[in-house]
Scaffold this motif. Structure first.
Motif, short mmCIF file in Angstrom:
data_model
loop_
_atom_site.label_atom_id
_atom_site.label_comp_id
_atom_site.label_asym_id
_atom_site.label_seq_id
_atom_site.Cartn_x
_atom_site.Cartn_y
_atom_site.Cartn_z
N PHE A 86 0.82 -1.21 0.00
CA PHE A 86 0.00 0.00 0.00
C PHE A 86 0.86 1.26 0.00
CE2 PHE A 86 -3.50 -2.68 2.10
CZ PHE A 86 -4.01 -3.03 0.86
N SER A 87 2.02 1.20 0.61
CA SER A 87 2.94 2.34 0.54
C SER A 87 3.40 2.56 -0.89
CB SER A 87 4.14 2.12 1.46
OG SER A 87 3.75 2.10 2.82
N LEU A 88 3.64 1.47 -1.61
CA LEU A 88 4.04 1.57 -3.01
C LEU A 88 2.89 2.12 -3.85
CD1 LEU A 88 6.13 1.05 -5.20
CD2 LEU A 88 5.25 -1.29 -5.40
N ASN A 89 1.66 1.63 -3.60
CA ASN A 89 0.50 2.16 -4.31
C ASN A 89 0.35 3.66 -4.09
OD1 ASN A 89 -0.13 -0.40 -5.20
ND2 ASN A 89 -1.73 -0.77 -3.69
N PHE A 90 0.55 4.07 -2.85
CA PHE A 90 0.44 5.48 -2.50
C PHE A 90 1.51 6.29 -3.22
CE2 PHE A 90 1.39 9.22 0.00
CZ PHE A 90 0.16 9.70 0.39
N SER A 91 2.75 5.83 -3.16
CA SER A 91 3.87 6.57 -3.76
C SER A 91 3.71 6.71 -5.27
CB SER A 91 5.20 5.89 -3.44
OG SER A 91 5.45 5.88 -2.06
N GLN A 92 3.30 5.63 -5.93
CA GLN A 92 3.14 5.68 -7.38
C GLN A 92 2.05 6.68 -7.78
OE1 GLN A 92 2.45 1.52 -8.29
NE2 GLN A 92 4.62 1.15 -8.75
N ALA A 93 0.92 6.61 -7.10
CA ALA A 93 -0.18 7.52 -7.43
C ALA A 93 0.20 8.96 -7.09
CB ALA A 93 -1.44 7.11 -6.68
N PHE A 94 0.90 9.16 -5.99
CA PHE A 94 1.33 10.51 -5.58
C PHE A 94 2.25 11.10 -6.65
CE2 PHE A 94 3.92 13.61 -3.36
CZ PHE A 94 3.03 14.24 -2.51
N ASN A 95 3.23 10.33 -7.09
CA ASN A 95 4.20 10.82 -8.07
C ASN A 95 3.57 11.05 -9.43
OD1 ASN A 95 6.28 10.70 -6.16
ND2 ASN A 95 6.83 8.61 -6.73
N ASN A 96 2.51 10.33 -9.76
CA ASN A 96 1.89 10.43 -11.08
C ASN A 96 0.77 11.47 -11.15
OD1 ASN A 96 3.54 8.42 -12.15
ND2 ASN A 96 2.10 6.77 -11.65
N THR A 97 0.48 12.12 -10.04
CA THR A 97 -0.59 13.12 -10.01
C THR A 97 -0.03 14.50 -10.36
OG1 THR A 97 -1.82 11.88 -8.32
CG2 THR A 97 -2.36 14.21 -8.59
N PRO A 98 -0.51 15.11 -11.44
CA PRO A 98 0.01 16.44 -11.82
C PRO A 98 -0.58 17.53 -10.94
CG PRO A 98 -1.70 15.76 -13.34
CD PRO A 98 -1.48 14.59 -12.41
N THR A 99 0.15 18.61 -10.78
CA THR A 99 -0.31 19.77 -10.01
C THR A 99 0.03 21.04 -10.79
OG1 THR A 99 1.79 19.87 -8.79
CG2 THR A 99 -0.02 18.63 -7.79
N TRP A 100 -0.62 22.13 -10.40
CA TRP A 100 -0.38 23.40 -11.07
C TRP A 100 0.02 24.52 -10.11
CZ3 TRP A 100 -3.28 27.18 -8.96
CH2 TRP A 100 -4.51 26.84 -8.37
N TYR A 101 -0.12 24.32 -8.82
CA TYR A 101 0.08 25.42 -7.87
C TYR A 101 1.47 26.05 -7.97
CZ TYR A 101 2.82 22.33 -4.82
OH TYR A 101 3.79 21.50 -4.32
N ASP A 102 2.47 25.24 -8.34
CA ASP A 102 3.83 25.76 -8.42
C ASP A 102 4.02 26.71 -9.59
OD1 ASP A 102 3.41 23.60 -10.14
OD2 ASP A 102 5.50 22.99 -10.11
N LYS A 103 3.03 26.83 -10.48
CA LYS A 103 3.13 27.77 -11.60
C LYS A 103 2.93 29.21 -11.12
CE LYS A 103 3.38 24.64 -14.95
NZ LYS A 103 3.26 23.40 -14.16
N ILE A 104 2.22 29.41 -10.00
CA ILE A 104 1.96 30.78 -9.54
C ILE A 104 2.41 30.99 -8.09
CG2 ILE A 104 0.06 31.15 -11.15
CD1 ILE A 104 -1.87 30.72 -8.83
N THR A 105 3.06 30.00 -7.50
CA THR A 105 3.56 30.17 -6.13
C THR A 105 5.07 30.01 -6.10
OG1 THR A 105 3.36 27.82 -5.55
CG2 THR A 105 1.43 29.22 -5.15
N THR A 106 5.68 30.68 -5.15
CA THR A 106 7.09 30.47 -4.82
C THR A 106 7.15 29.61 -3.58
OG1 THR A 106 7.69 32.64 -5.72
CG2 THR A 106 9.26 31.60 -4.22
#
Length: 312
Positions: free
Chosen positions: A15-35
């Motif tokens: 389950f830790s592996l399932n969590f890590s894989q999904a976490f790493n594969n999820t795109p985000t956008w907040y870093d485009k407008i935040t420092t």
């Protein structure tokens, strides 16, 4: 299945592996407008400047340019998310849904939360360093030179087309700082809800666009003319699903500076913790195994002149 320590260790690993894989594969956008500015305490206090150092002709002794700092604090918040698995499901080897859906969903929700928080902070329009709302009509420039603008606005109405986008960009380019000099703001990112994606893409990327023609000096007709889009390539477009609740509001940001319009302040990175011990109250009393995420961070504002809010 007989639940043994090795079985539980296997579940933890899987389950830790399932969590890590999904976490790493999820795109985000907040870093485009935040420092991202890490924190090592309960809060961070920032000394924002409404100015930059300006060179002067050296006549006589040097003159020290002591920039005025305007303090603004961002407090770290504590976040959690928890899921549980029935002990009987482990005994019956009924783990498919939990492994394929629950843990990946927990991971994706954890990764995406800074996106959600950034959108909420942007729309809530809270107080920034000058004690006014971040989007406000009369921000002070703290200009003490006796000339030039003394206030500026980063909120208004503007169509999401060539004229409206050019107007907003021009307004931002004219902002001045404490010494009366331009701050060098360059709007380069158009931020829109999904409903305005097409309009933003036309402005940012189309080679041409259509405008109404005028005949006989009377006024607009249904006839359209094609004109070159001289602003093609000036902007990137950021489509934010979390802004869909306000379909007529768009933003322009300057993300070319060392500091972006908002601050992401991480204190403790997300951590996944499991409760497996048979004597643990959750296991003993509820007959459940529990996984929980814990993290500390927050999002706040930096400099309001780096972002403009427009309503169509």
């Amino acid at each position: 299945m007989i639940i043994t320590s090795s079985v539980l260790d296997g579940l933890r690993t899987t389950f830790s592996l399932n969590f890590s894989q999904a976490f790493n594969n999820t795109p985000t956008w907040y870093d485009k407008i935040t420092t991202s500015i890490p924190s090592n305490s309960k809060s961070n206090t920032y000394g924002w400047l409404m100015n930059s150092i300006a060179l002067r002709q050296w006549v006589g002794p040097r003159i020290s340019q002591n920039l005025q700092e305007h303090e603004y604090a961002i407090n770290n918040l504590l976040w959690e998310a928890t899921v549980d698995l029935k002990r009987t499901d482990v005994e019956d080897d009924n783990l498919g849904v939990f492994a394929a859906m629950t843990m990946p969903n927990l991971a994706a929700s954890t990764k995406k939360h800074p996106d959600i928080l950034t959108a909420q902070v942007l729309q809530a329009n809270g107080t920034c360093f000058d004690s006014n709302a971040f989007f406000y009509n009369t921000h002070p420039t703290f200009n003490n030179t006796g000339s030039g603008a003394t206030t500026y606005s980063n909120i208004g109405t503007a169509s999401l087309d060539g004229d409206g986008v050019n107007t907003v960009r021009s307004i931002m380019a004219a902002y001045v700082g404490e010494n009366g000099y331009p701050l060098g703001v360059k709007g380069n990112l158009i931020i829109v809800p999904p409903q305005l994606e097409r309009a933003a893409m036309v402005v940012a990327h189309s080679a041409t666009y259509a405008v109404p023609t005028i005949t006989g000096g009377i006024g607009p007709t249904t006839a359209m003319a094609t004109v070159d889009n001289v602003m093609k390539g000036w902007f990137d477009v950021l489509v934010v699903p979390e802004l869909a609740n306000a379909p007529t509001v768009w933003y322009m940001a300057d993300t070319t500076k060392p500091v972006r319009p908002l601050v992401y302040q991480p204190r403790v990175a997300p951590e996944l913790v499991a409760r497996f011990n048979p004597e643990d109250p959750a296991v003993f009393d509820l007959d459940k195994y529990i996984w929980g995420v814990r993290a500390r961070y927050n999002v706040g504002f930096s400099l309001p002149y780096l972002c403009y809010q427009a309503t169509i």
